[in-house]
Design a protein around this motif. Structure first.
Motif, PDB file in Angstrom:
ATOM      1  N   UNK A  70       0.813  -1.219   0.000  1.00 37.57           N
ATOM      2  CA  UNK A  70       0.000   0.000   0.000  1.00 37.57           C
ATOM      3  C   UNK A  70       0.848   1.271   0.000  1.00 37.57           C
ATOM      4  N   UNK A  71       2.113   1.162   0.408  1.00 41.22           N
ATOM      5  CA  UNK A  71       3.007   2.325   0.460  1.00 41.22           C
ATOM      6  C   UNK A  71       3.768   2.553  -0.849  1.00 41.22           C
ATOM      7  N   UNK A  72       3.657   1.607  -1.784  1.00 44.45           N
ATOM      8  CA  UNK A  72       4.367   1.729  -3.059  1.00 44.45           C
ATOM      9  C   UNK A  72       3.677   2.738  -3.967  1.00 44.45           C
ATOM     10  N   UNK A  73       4.464   3.397  -4.780  1.00 41.96           N
ATOM     11  CA  UNK A  73       3.880   4.307  -5.766  1.00 41.96           C
ATOM     12  C   UNK A  73       3.279   3.486  -6.912  1.00 41.96           C
ATOM     13  N   UNK A  74       2.383   4.108  -7.664  1.00 42.11           N
ATOM     14  CA  UNK A  74       1.783   3.422  -8.824  1.00 42.11           C
ATOM     15  C   UNK A  74       2.868   2.987  -9.804  1.00 42.11           C
ATOM     16  N   UNK A  75       3.886   3.824  -9.967  1.00 38.89           N
ATOM     17  CA  UNK A  75       4.962   3.509 -10.897  1.00 38.89           C
ATOM     18  C   UNK A  75       5.776   2.309 -10.424  1.00 38.89           C
ATOM     19  N   UNK A  76       6.061   2.208  -9.110  1.00 37.47           N
ATOM     20  CA  UNK A  76       6.791   1.044  -8.585  1.00 37.47           C
ATOM     21  C   UNK A  76       6.008  -0.234  -8.862  1.00 37.47           C
ATOM     22  N   UNK A  77       4.711  -0.193  -8.640  1.00 40.31           N
ATOM     23  CA  UNK A  77       3.865  -1.367  -8.864  1.00 40.31           C
ATOM     24  C   UNK A  77       3.826  -1.719 -10.345  1.00 40.31           C
ATOM     25  N   UNK A  78       3.646  -0.733 -11.193  1.00 36.65           N
ATOM     26  CA  UNK A  78       3.595  -0.976 -12.647  1.00 36.65           C
ATOM     27  C   UNK A  78       4.897  -1.576 -13.151  1.00 36.65           C
ATOM     28  N   UNK A  79       6.027  -1.076 -12.644  1.00 38.62           N
ATOM     29  CA  UNK A  79       7.321  -1.601 -13.098  1.00 38.62           C
ATOM     30  C   UNK A  79       7.541  -3.037 -12.658  1.00 38.62           C
ATOM     31  N   UNK A  80       7.019  -3.420 -11.509  1.00 36.52           N
ATOM     32  CA  UNK A  80       7.199  -4.796 -11.040  1.00 36.52           C
ATOM     33  C   UNK A  80       6.201  -5.752 -11.689  1.00 36.52           C
TER      34      UNK A  80
END
Length: 187
Positions: free
Chosen positions: A48-58
């Motif tokens: 929940x603390x990750x940015x949208x970009x961090x999630x998209x990249x993973x």
């Protein structure tokens, strides 16, 4: 008196249960250790603390939350088929915030495995990705694998730089919408 010749012992496979204290360049200490079922809550909370970009990249696309089935599989990997390592606070599983996760899963019927790594922005840029990659490569080699691979978005410069530094080969995936496959020959 004749000296006895000592035989060299074969190299031992890495201990999948080992916990390694890691001091980050910024002074924080984390434990690099295998995932534990107690990590489910902290991993879900950290997601929940990750940015949208961090999630998209993973995950290669937007993801709002970790599905309960995926999370259960992540924290209880099949020992002969999967390996997951986390970088967490030096506290017992379930109490420790998890800042990074790396996993490797065997491709059924082959001598290769897919890997994935996510290092949150809270601990990024401190060498954790390289340490975690080393751990999953050790696991793959100990299991006799010949190839390790992962799909990465073309704009994920940090992961592509890590893969290149470790020796992965980069291949374009036709029709993938901006993904490349990185492959490491383990032979």
């Amino acid at each position: 008196m004749e000296k006895k010749r000592r035989r060299k012992k074969p190299a031992a496979a890495p201990d999948p249960g080992r916990c390694e204290a890691v001091r980050l360049p910024d002074g924080r200490e984390l434990w690099l250790r295998p995932v534990h079922p107690g990590d489910a809550g902290p991993i879900a909370g950290a997601f929940d603390l990750l940015s949208e970009d961090e999630v998209r990249r993973r995950y290669l696309h937007p993801v709002k939350a970790l599905a309960p089935v995926y999370l259960a599989q992540l924290v209880a990997p099949d020992p002969g088929r999967s390996y997951v390592v986390v970088a967490a606070e030096p506290l017992p599983p379930g109490e420790a915030l998890v800042g990074a996760v790396a996993r490797v899963d065997l491709d059924p019927g082959t001598e290769s495995a897919e890997f994935a790594i996510l290092v949150s922005h809270f601990v990024a840029g401190q060498g954790l990705g390289k340490l975690m990659m080393k751990r999953i490569v050790e696991w793959a080699q100990a299991h006799g694998l010949k190839r390790l691979w992962g799909d990465v978005l073309e704009d994920n410069a940090a992961m592509l730089a890590l893969a290149q530094a470790v020796g992965f080969r980069r291949e374009h995936i036709p029709g993938s919408g901006g993904q490349v496959r990185v492959t490491l020959d383990l032979r």
